[in-house]
Design an enzyme around this catalytic site. Structure first.
Site, PDB file in Angstrom:
ATOM      1  N   ARG A 179      25.154   8.063  17.209  1.00 28.76           N
ATOM      2  CA  ARG A 179      25.805   8.542  16.078  1.00 28.76           C
ATOM      3  C   ARG A 179      27.039   8.580  16.740  1.00 28.76           C
ATOM      4  O   ARG A 179      27.233   9.132  17.873  1.00 28.76           O
ATOM      5  CB  ARG A 179      25.057   9.853  15.615  1.00 28.76           C
ATOM      6  CG  ARG A 179      25.726  10.700  14.377  1.00 28.76           C
ATOM      7  CD  ARG A 179      24.663  11.577  14.026  1.00 28.76           C
ATOM      8  NE  ARG A 179      23.724  11.132  12.992  1.00 28.76           N
ATOM      9  CZ  ARG A 179      23.215  11.932  12.250  1.00 28.76           C
ATOM     10  NH1 ARG A 179      23.609  13.387  12.281  1.00 28.76           N
ATOM     11  NH2 ARG A 179      22.390  11.582  11.331  1.00 28.76           N
ATOM     12  N   LYS A 229      17.866  10.048  21.209  1.00 29.01           N
ATOM     13  CA  LYS A 229      19.058   9.828  20.561  1.00 29.01           C
ATOM     14  C   LYS A 229      20.272   9.874  21.119  1.00 29.01           C
ATOM     15  O   LYS A 229      20.289  10.730  22.167  1.00 29.01           O
ATOM     16  CB  LYS A 229      19.072  10.916  19.266  1.00 29.01           C
ATOM     17  CG  LYS A 229      19.971  10.757  17.911  1.00 29.01           C
ATOM     18  CD  LYS A 229      19.065   9.970  16.994  1.00 29.01           C
ATOM     19  CE  LYS A 229      19.814   9.621  15.777  1.00 29.01           C
ATOM     20  NZ  LYS A 229      19.117   8.888  14.813  1.00 29.01           N
ATOM     21  N   SER A 275      17.351  -3.969   7.032  1.00 32.57           N
ATOM     22  CA  SER A 275      16.087  -2.797   7.141  1.00 32.57           C
ATOM     23  C   SER A 275      15.619  -2.313   5.890  1.00 32.57           C
ATOM     24  O   SER A 275      14.897  -1.715   5.742  1.00 32.57           O
ATOM     25  CB  SER A 275      16.653  -1.821   8.120  1.00 32.57           C
ATOM     26  OG  SER A 275      17.494  -0.914   7.754  1.00 32.57           O
ATOM     27  N   GLY A 306      19.364   7.092  -7.124  1.00 29.99           N
ATOM     28  CA  GLY A 306      20.140   6.213  -6.196  1.00 29.99           C
ATOM     29  C   GLY A 306      19.497   4.700  -6.370  1.00 29.99           C
ATOM     30  O   GLY A 306      18.041   4.700  -6.071  1.00 29.99           O
ATOM     31  N   LEU A 307      20.287   3.792  -6.675  1.00 27.09           N
ATOM     32  CA  LEU A 307      19.806   2.402  -6.867  1.00 27.09           C
ATOM     33  C   LEU A 307      20.442   1.623  -5.798  1.00 27.09           C
ATOM     34  O   LEU A 307      21.159   0.775  -6.121  1.00 27.09           O
ATOM     35  CB  LEU A 307      19.957   1.966  -8.180  1.00 27.09           C
ATOM     36  CG  LEU A 307      19.299   2.747  -9.361  1.00 27.09           C
ATOM     37  CD1 LEU A 307      19.732   2.330 -10.606  1.00 27.09           C
ATOM     38  CD2 LEU A 307      17.674   2.335  -9.161  1.00 27.09           C
ATOM     39  N   GLY A 308      20.685   1.945  -4.601  1.00 30.78           N
ATOM     40  CA  GLY A 308      21.373   1.363  -3.509  1.00 30.78           C
ATOM     41  C   GLY A 308      20.403   0.385  -2.879  1.00 30.78           C
ATOM     42  O   GLY A 308      19.593  -0.118  -3.287  1.00 30.78           O
ATOM     43  N   VAL A 311      17.710   0.496  -0.812  1.00 28.06           N
ATOM     44  CA  VAL A 311      16.596   0.908  -0.802  1.00 28.06           C
ATOM     45  C   VAL A 311      16.112   1.243  -2.259  1.00 28.06           C
ATOM     46  O   VAL A 311      15.164   0.446  -3.108  1.00 28.06           O
ATOM     47  CB  VAL A 311      16.185   2.043  -0.061  1.00 28.06           C
ATOM     48  CG1 VAL A 311      14.418   2.278  -0.072  1.00 28.06           C
ATOM     49  CG2 VAL A 311      16.519   1.923   1.435  1.00 28.06           C
ATOM     50  N   ASP A 339      22.658   6.562 -10.936  1.00 26.72           N
ATOM     51  CA  ASP A 339      23.512   6.428  -9.935  1.00 26.72           C
ATOM     52  C   ASP A 339      24.983   6.493 -10.124  1.00 26.72           C
ATOM     53  O   ASP A 339      25.038   6.524 -11.271  1.00 26.72           O
ATOM     54  CB  ASP A 339      23.409   5.088  -9.199  1.00 26.72           C
ATOM     55  CG  ASP A 339      23.738   4.637  -7.921  1.00 26.72           C
ATOM     56  OD1 ASP A 339      25.266   4.693  -7.950  1.00 26.72           O
ATOM     57  OD2 ASP A 339      22.894   4.218  -7.002  1.00 26.72           O
ATOM     58  N   ILE A 340      25.648   6.956  -9.162  1.00 23.55           N
ATOM     59  CA  ILE A 340      27.133   7.124  -9.395  1.00 23.55           C
ATOM     60  C   ILE A 340      28.016   6.031  -9.445  1.00 23.55           C
ATOM     61  O   ILE A 340      28.924   5.884  -9.887  1.00 23.55           O
ATOM     62  CB  ILE A 340      27.694   7.970  -8.454  1.00 23.55           C
ATOM     63  CG1 ILE A 340      27.506   7.744  -7.148  1.00 23.55           C
ATOM     64  CG2 ILE A 340      27.332   9.678  -8.611  1.00 23.55           C
ATOM     65  CD1 ILE A 340      28.333   8.408  -5.867  1.00 23.55           C
TER      66      ILE A 340
HETATM   67  P1  NAD Z   1      22.754   3.084  -0.007  1.00 25.97           P
HETATM   68  O1  NAD Z   1      24.241   3.702   0.306  1.00 25.97           O
HETATM   69  O2  NAD Z   1      22.641   1.517  -0.228  1.00 25.97           O
HETATM   70  O3  NAD Z   1      22.300   3.642  -1.533  1.00 25.97           O
HETATM   71  C1  NAD Z   1      22.554   5.047  -1.783  1.00 25.97           C
HETATM   72  C2  NAD Z   1      22.637   5.095  -3.302  1.00 25.97           C
HETATM   73  O4  NAD Z   1      22.825   6.418  -3.872  1.00 25.97           O
HETATM   74  C3  NAD Z   1      24.165   4.319  -3.615  1.00 25.97           C
HETATM   75  O5  NAD Z   1      23.874   3.287  -4.633  1.00 25.97           O
HETATM   76  C4  NAD Z   1      25.130   5.353  -4.092  1.00 25.97           C
HETATM   77  O6  NAD Z   1      26.042   4.951  -5.168  1.00 25.97           O
HETATM   78  C5  NAD Z   1      23.955   6.422  -4.714  1.00 25.97           C
HETATM   79  N1  NAD Z   1      24.396   7.814  -4.910  1.00 25.97           N
HETATM   80  C6  NAD Z   1      25.368   8.568  -4.027  1.00 25.97           C
HETATM   81  N2  NAD Z   1      25.281   9.903  -4.470  1.00 25.97           N
HETATM   82  C7  NAD Z   1      24.543   9.950  -5.616  1.00 25.97           C
HETATM   83  C8  NAD Z   1      24.716  10.865  -6.807  1.00 25.97           C
HETATM   84  N3  NAD Z   1      24.850  12.162  -6.517  1.00 25.97           N
HETATM   85  N4  NAD Z   1      23.683  10.630  -7.856  1.00 25.97           N
HETATM   86  C9  NAD Z   1      23.088   9.341  -7.855  1.00 25.97           C
HETATM   87  N5  NAD Z   1      23.308   8.464  -6.946  1.00 25.97           N
HETATM   88  C10 NAD Z   1      23.977   8.674  -5.725  1.00 25.97           C
HETATM   89  O7  NAD Z   1      21.786   3.679   1.008  1.00 25.97           O
HETATM   90  P2  NAD Z   1      20.373   3.133   1.198  1.00 25.97           P
HETATM   91  O8  NAD Z   1      20.384   2.350   2.481  1.00 25.97           O
HETATM   92  O9  NAD Z   1      19.490   2.812   0.077  1.00 25.97           O
HETATM   93  O10 NAD Z   1      19.578   4.484   1.821  1.00 25.97           O
HETATM   94  C11 NAD Z   1      19.310   5.514   0.803  1.00 25.97           C
HETATM   95  C12 NAD Z   1      18.563   6.662   1.593  1.00 25.97           C
HETATM   96  O11 NAD Z   1      17.348   6.283   2.310  1.00 25.97           O
HETATM   97  C13 NAD Z   1      19.577   7.268   2.383  1.00 25.97           C
HETATM   98  O12 NAD Z   1      19.381   8.610   2.453  1.00 25.97           O
HETATM   99  C14 NAD Z   1      19.321   6.617   3.721  1.00 25.97           C
HETATM  100  O13 NAD Z   1      19.504   7.531   4.768  1.00 25.97           O
HETATM  101  C15 NAD Z   1      17.738   6.589   3.586  1.00 25.97           C
HETATM  102  N6  NAD Z   1      17.040   5.481   4.706  1.00 25.97           N
HETATM  103  C16 NAD Z   1      17.413   4.423   4.257  1.00 25.97           C
HETATM  104  C17 NAD Z   1      16.756   3.261   5.082  1.00 25.97           C
HETATM  105  C18 NAD Z   1      17.352   1.941   5.312  1.00 25.97           C
HETATM  106  O14 NAD Z   1      16.736   1.287   5.782  1.00 25.97           O
HETATM  107  N7  NAD Z   1      18.409   1.625   4.318  1.00 25.97           N
HETATM  108  C19 NAD Z   1      15.957   3.586   6.158  1.00 25.97           C
HETATM  109  C20 NAD Z   1      15.633   4.967   6.145  1.00 25.97           C
HETATM  110  C21 NAD Z   1      16.056   5.909   5.254  1.00 25.97           C
END
Ligand code: NAD
Length: 380
Positions: free
Chosen positions: A54, A90, A156, A190-192, A194, A213-214
């Site tokens: 970090r 870490k 990932s 959240g539709l990011g 994952v 999702d925002i």
């Molecule tokens: P991302 O940033 O791609 O997606 C997050 C989504 O949440 C975005 O689409 C964002 O617009 C939405 N969001 C933010 N604030 C919001 C709100 N107030 N209301 C509704 N939606 C909101 O992240 P990601 O990679 O999909 O990861 C999602 C979560 O999973 C995170 O907490 C991350 O730490 C965890 N995680 C991810 C991984 C990975 O491999 N990517 C692995 C382990 C844990």
């Protein structure tokens, strides 16, 4: 002769007391690049320590140390839960990711990682990018999570989403006696990267989704996908998502979403999603148990990404990663059963399961020891 008055650097043995459970803490300092970092190795019973690095403008040495100690301990549990042959570690770099980065700083960091001779593997985390670790990897082989072109596993979120779907199957099995994803309703926050993949998997299985999702773009994309699947989708606001009459809440946005306010609102039977640190405090895991809401511990259900980075050190194989990710189903089922039999929260059950695995591994080792270098690392 006058005796110089020496100022104590740390009062008494306070630092050792704080790292009571940790094996090793390394302070890294390179004045020429401005590198100031802490590497914390919590436990290497299961194998070399693994954990991200970090970068954050910590206000004090104390804050940076606290983060390194806390996060490295979490990695010991996450690795034990996932059954990868790694322990917990870490690193934190003290600095502003916007202004204090340079290729030389990450090369210097790579040299410090290398000096640990295989005891610590690291990669990206909050404030650091794959690009930073391409620089670090010029100094050490102990870097994971690199881009595919550099021997890494790539995105990932693919195994992470697959792991979440296995965790939801285990949850449905426990709730309804059937692991089927279809015919069940879910509220996805959240539709990011994952969340969108989990949503598509559920829509294809014929599930009923409430989503938020925002990002309007992410919502629009999911609405279009839903038109071609057997599932259904309803968009709700960021606030409404907590009180939906769905079966399972799937947090895939940010941490701390299980707190005093949201627990009041939840009408779901279970919570199973990818977000890190979903519980504001461990006590909220107990409150979920009291309310009869089944909780899939975040560090187990979201461990698909960890499985992928751990696999990189064997020479990445995506089929093997997905095969290992399937075990998340068994681990989540085991935790639910253990919690139910012992009348404890699923968080307590998960922690106990991990601690037991570490103790069993230590017994197999013959005594509490550390494996300094896994066999496969010698060939690198
Ligand atoms: P991302 O940033 O791609 O997606 C997050 C989504 O949440 C975005 O689409 C964002 O617009 C939405 N969001 C933010 N604030 C919001 C709100 N107030 N209301 C509704 N939606 C909101 O992240 P990601 O990679 O999909 O990861 C999602 C979560 O999973 C995170 O907490 C991350 O730490 C965890 N995680 C991810 C991984 C990975 O491999 N990517 C692995 C382990 C844990």
């Amino acid at each position: 002769m006058e005796t110089a008055q020496r100022m104590p650097i740390v009062e008494n043995f306070e630092l050792f007391e704080r790292m009571a459970e940790h094996e090793q803490v390394v302070l890294c300092h390179d004045p020429s690049t401005g590198l100031r970092a802490i590497i914390a190795i919590h436990n290497t019973t299961n194998g070399p320590a693994l954990g991200g690095c970090r970068m954050y403008p910590y206000k004090s040495f104390d804050d940076a140390m606290e983060d390194a100690l806390r996060l490295s301990k979490g990695m010991t549990y996450k690795c034990a839960a996932t059954d990868v042959d790694f322990g917990g570690g870490k690193a934190v770099i003290i600095g502003d990711p916007q202004t204090d980065k340079s290729p030389e700083l990450f090369r210097a960091f790579g040299q410090f990682v290398n000096s640990l001779n295989g005891r610590f593997y690291t990669g990206t985390d909050m404030g650091t990018t794959m690009e930073d670790f391409i620089h670090a990897s010029k100094e050490t082989n102990c870097i994971v999570g690199l881009p595919a072109a550099y021997g890494g596993g790539g995105d990932s979120s693919i195994p992470t989403a697959a792991g979440v779907l296995y965790g939801i199957k285990a949850t449905n099995q426990t709730l309804f006696g059937s692991e089927n994803l279809g015919g069940v309703s879910y509220a996805i926050q959240g539709l990011g990267k994952v969340g969108s993949k989990v949503a598509i998997g559920l829509l294809e299985a014929g599930a009923h989704l409430y989503v938020t999702d925002i990002s309007e773009e992410s919502i629009k994309r999911m609405e279009e996908i839903a038109l071609t699947t057997p599932g259904t989708l309803k968009v709700v606001t960021s606030e409404e998502i907590y009180s939906q009459e769905a079966d399972v809440f799937i947090p895939c946005a940010f941490g701390g979403i299980v707190n005093d306010q949201t627990i009041e609102k939840f009408k779901v039977k279970a919570i199973a999603g990818s977000a890190n640190n979903q519980l504001l405090t461990e006590h909220h895991g107990k409150l979920l148990q009291e309310k009869g809401i089944l909780y899939a511990p975040d560090y187990i259900i979201n461990s698909g990404g960890l499985i992928q980075v751990a696999d990189e050190l064997y020479g990445i194989n995506h089929e093997r990663v997905l095969a290992k990710t399937k075990h998340i189903y068994d681990s989540i089922l085991e935790v639910y059963k253990m919690a139910s039999i012992n009348g404890i929260s699923t968080v307590e059950a998960a922690n106990k399961m991990c601690e037991q695995r570490i103790v069993n591994k230590a017994k197999r080792n013959g005594f509490f020891t550390t494996s300094l270098k896994p066999k496969w690392a010698f060939g690198k």
